[in-house]
Enzyme design. Structure first.
Site, short mmCIF file in Angstrom:
data_model
loop_
_atom_site.label_atom_id
_atom_site.label_comp_id
_atom_site.label_asym_id
_atom_site.label_seq_id
_atom_site.Cartn_x
_atom_site.Cartn_y
_atom_site.Cartn_z
N SER A 63 1.02 -1.35 -0.05
CA SER A 63 0.15 0.08 -0.19
C SER A 63 0.83 1.26 0.11
CB SER A 63 -0.86 -0.16 1.22
OG SER A 63 -1.92 1.05 0.90
N ASP A 78 -8.57 -4.94 -6.42
CA ASP A 78 -8.22 -4.23 -4.86
C ASP A 78 -9.18 -3.10 -5.16
OD1 ASP A 78 -6.95 -2.38 -3.30
OD2 ASP A 78 -5.14 -2.83 -3.86
N HIS A 125 -6.75 -5.75 -1.72
CA HIS A 125 -5.66 -5.06 -1.20
C HIS A 125 -4.72 -5.83 -0.21
CE1 HIS A 125 -3.90 -1.32 -0.79
NE2 HIS A 125 -3.96 -1.13 0.47
#
Length: 641
Positions: free
Chosen positions: A476, A563, A595
């Protein structure tokens, strides 16, 4: 080779495969125990009598995607859990009857994400839930009858970031974003929102100030609140008079978790996490119990569940150098019994300590960080190896999150492979006060990245890391930091591993989930506003995509196809830009993930790929991949030769 050969390799499957058990809890009535454990290879809900934990049975039968979150219904008649589809984060709510085993979806809607708005110890068969099936941007509040599944609309959510209810499941507070990047808090009476807010925050307090819940009688509202101070304090507000009392504060760090009585809702203890987490009691009886548990258990403790009469607890303990475990504690008898060890196969593995360190940034900020070293590289356990090592800089996501002290499978894995591992709470990380968060505003790829470079130089200067053998890795925001590291400072790292990281901040903000609309103003003020010329220029300048031609070091990318936060296009764009310039890149896509990689077989497979990649570029140890990649859904969209 920097690590003694007699130190055995810890198998990836033992670190990243399914645990034996996790999230152990006791029912509110004390009659049953619950946990997550594998059933046909997938994490499912299990149940057993508290009097006979061995008499266990699976309560769910998920076949592909593991269940990751659950809670007990207040009446102890059911277990509630949420589940999405292949990582899309459209979580639906399910109920499992503990007697019949009937498993039913309570929110059977498409493209919907449920949130829990309110629970109750007095209306035990009801919940308040938020559903965005009418408008994906806003969550409407419904009362849910857990026995019948009936949903009754209470209030529309248009324009509101959220709601807070008391134990009677009466909505008391509505939260709405304001033009200053903060939130306005409105009283609700008879389901009517007041015209004017009774409290508000601006941008600087937005991430460190929020209501923390009511007492059961509704008389006191607790806040975690940084208004008028730097670090967030625990404050009690009398809802009749408006009088506010500071119950706890710490100049080093925000008040984090609180421990409230299961029947009255009165806060009895709180946690502060600066270098390590510390529990401080407000109630003498709870203080005595916490002291007793600290004396009996080695490691950081968390009270993970309590019966309604508060006589029995489940206590999670993290020994750092051993696998986490959960115990059953009888307060009346002062008896502590082992419930389970999460990964018993690691009990005698060569796990290593995690050292909490303070690293000075170039402008004087202190960066709380965590360092792990290979088992035989630091015989004295002093935090300095006998000789400098190859190092992995492991960057957390968020960025509005933080790294913590404790058992960390990634630290243990990489240290076992002969690397020093350093995780840094760079500016913008949460938990250290609002000034530390604000220091990261508009600093993506700039001062936030400088902090990471400063930490690497600190490690090199102290003889921990070899300057030419440092990798950067993260997911991320940590993936963004990896891309920034290889583009903005192309010679600083030997290689990078980017997991679901954004490469283009402009397209990232264009494609965030619709239910994040209430915090868009915060994103614009903390990252750059694409609706202004200067903000758009800033976002483009700080986007690694536009500097892909500078990449000269090997890059590995991992991405989930579904995601919803960092869309697949973020990885597609940077991989395509590199390929167009004939810059080698390895890009691995998982079609059934979002994600991050929730399915253990996929996570293990990507880590096997990453392990070979790091060994090739840093020279560490490597467990052969074997059939792990073939057993996953990994697709190589690009592969460097």
């Amino acid at each position: 080779m920097t690590q003694a050969p007699e130190v055995p390799l810890i198998e990836r499957a033992k670190l990243f495969g399914n645990p034996v058990k996790s999230q152990g809890k006791i029912s509110p009535d004390g009659r049953r125990l619950s946990w997550l454990a594998p059933h046909d290879g997938v994490m499912n809900l299990w149940l057993a009598p508290a009097s006979d934990p061995a008499d266990a049975r699976p309560m769910t039968a998920e076949k592909a995607r593991p269940i990751s979150q659950y809670l007990w219904a207040a009446d102890s008649h059911a277990l509630l859990y949420v589940q999405d589809k292949e990582g899309d984060e459209n979580f639906l709510l399910y109920r499992v009857d503990v007697e019949s085993g009937a498993d039913a979806c309570l929110t059977p809607f498409e493209n919907t994400r449920v949130v829990i708005v309110g629970t109750s110890v007095t209306k035990q068969d009801r919940l308040l839930v938020g559903l965005n099936n009418r408008d994906p941007q806003w969550h409407d509040v419904y009362e849910l009858n857990l026995a019948t599944g009936e949903l009754a609309e209470i209030m529309r959510g248009d324009g509101f970031a959220g709601f807070l209810a008391d134990d009677s499941l009466t909505l008391r507070i509505a939260v709405r974003p304001n033009a200053e990047g903060g939130m306005d808090f409105f009283r609700i009476e008879a389901n009517e929102v007041a015209a004017e807010p009774f409290a508000a925050t601006t941008l600087e307090d937005a991430m460190t100030t929020q209501p923390a819940g009511f007492t059961t009688d509704g008389a006191t509202l607790y806040w975690i609140d940084s208004r008028g101070r730097n670090t967030a304090a625990l404050i009690g507000e009398d809802m009749t008079t408006g009088a506010r009392t500071v119950l706890a504060e710490d100049p080093r760090a925000d008040i984090g978790h609180v421990l409230a009585h299961p029947a009255t809702g009165v806060v009895e203890a709180y946690a502060v996490n600066y270098l390590i987490q510390e529990w401080i009691a407000l109630d003498a009886g709870i203080g005595a119990t916490l002291d007793r548990l600290k004396a009996l258990l080695k490691g950081d403790i968390e009270i993970s569940s309590r019966t309604r009469d508060d006589r029995k607890w489940t206590v999670a303990v993290d020994p750092v150098t051993g696998p986490p475990a959960v115990y059953l504690y009888d307060r009346d008898q002062d008896e502590l019994d082992l419930f389970y060890v999460s990964r018993p196969e690691l009990e005698h593995a060569p796990l290593v300590p995690m050292h909490a360190v303070e690293i000075p940034a170039r402008d004087g900020l202190t960066l709380v960080s965590y360092l792990s070293l290979p088992y035989m590289a630091d015989v004295k356990r002093g935090g300095i190896p006998d000789a400098p090592l190859p190092m992995v800089l492991l960057v957390h996501g968020g960025p509005w999150a933080r790294d913590r002290h404790g058992y960390n499978p990634y630290h243990q894995w990489l240290a076992n492979r002969a690397y020093a591992v350093l995780s840094v709470n760079f500016r913008g990380s949460t938990g250290f006060g609002k000034a530390f968060i604000s220091a990261g505003d508009l600093e993506w790829g700039a001062k936030m990245h400088d902090d990471l470079i400063d930490a690497v130089q600190w490690a090199v200067g102290r003889g921990i890391a070899q300057a030419d053998r440092v990798a950067i890795m993260g997911g991320s925001y940590g993936g963004y930091a990896t891309l920034a590291g290889l583009t903005f400072t192309p010679d600083a790292f030997a290689c990078g591993v980017d997991i679901v990281g954004p490469s283009n901040l402009e397209t990232l903000l264009q494609t965030i989930p619709p239910y994040w609309k209430p915090v868009v103003e915060q994103f614009h003020r903390r990252m750059g506003n694409p609706e202004t010329p200067e903000g758009l220029k800033l976002l483009r300048d700080r986007s690694p995509l536009h500097k892909a031609d500078r990449i000269v070091r090997p890059l590995l990318i991992g991405q989930g196809a579904n995601d919803p936060r960092v869309k697949r296009a973020e990885s597609d764009q940077i991989a395509a830009a590199m390929s167009e310039r004939n810059i080698p890149v390895t890009y691995v896509l998982f079609p059934d993930e979002g994600h991050g990689f929730a399915r253990p077989e996929n996570n293990i497979a990507f880590n096997a790929i990453a392990e070979e990649f790091l060994a090739a570029n840093l020279g560490g140890r490597c467990e052969p991949a074997g059939e792990t990649v073939a057993a996953s859904t990994a697709q190589f969209l690009a592969q460097a030769r």
